[in-house]
Design an enzyme around this catalytic site. Structure first.
Site, PDB file in Angstrom:
ATOM      1  CB  CYS A   1      -4.503   6.995  -2.727  1.00 63.12           C
ATOM      2  SG  CYS A   1      -2.869   7.278  -2.563  1.00 63.12           S
TER       3      CYS A   1
ATOM      4  CG  ASP B   1      -1.706   1.059   1.313  1.00 67.64           C
ATOM      5  OD1 ASP B   1      -1.857   2.022   0.333  1.00 67.64           O
ATOM      6  OD2 ASP B   1      -2.520   1.276   2.384  1.00 67.64           O
TER       7      ASP B   1
END
Length: 109
Positions: A66, A40
């Site tokens: 993201c 991540d």
């Protein structure tokens, strides 16, 4: 995560680690003992780590992102390295925002 796994019957051992993937990505020799990797990265993505994963034999990689642009770049590296993109799930977790996270699963074919 490790504490939750310790209290759950039947799970394989897990290892968690926070690491600067730009300066010190996991290398294939470190990754060969794992059945899966979850990463991540920040908005800049994980290009260096994706390149290392593309050279290893980890059967499953889960990427959280993201930033769709850096995800696309990192996903292309993994696919070109022999992974197959199995699923992408968008996560709209910020109310009244256009921001969307995504989670993707890659498998070795």
């Amino acid at each position: 995560m490790a504490r939750a796994a310790a209290g759950t019957q039947g799970l394989k051992p897990i290892e968690t680690q926070s690491r600067d993937l730009f300066r010190r990505p996991f290398v294939p020799a470190e990754l060969k003992r794992f059945n899966a990797v979850v990463f991540d990265p920040p908005r800049q993505g994980a290009e260096a780590q994706a390149r290392m994963l593309a050279e290893c034999a980890v059967p499953t990689v889960v990427a959280v992102s993201c930033n769709p642009a850096t995800f696309a770049r990192d996903a292309r590296i993994l696919v070109d390295g022999g992974y197959r993109l199995m699923r992408v799930t968008p996560v709209d977790q910020f109310l009244y925002s256009a921001h969307v996270e995504l989670v993707a699963r890659f498998s070795r074919t």
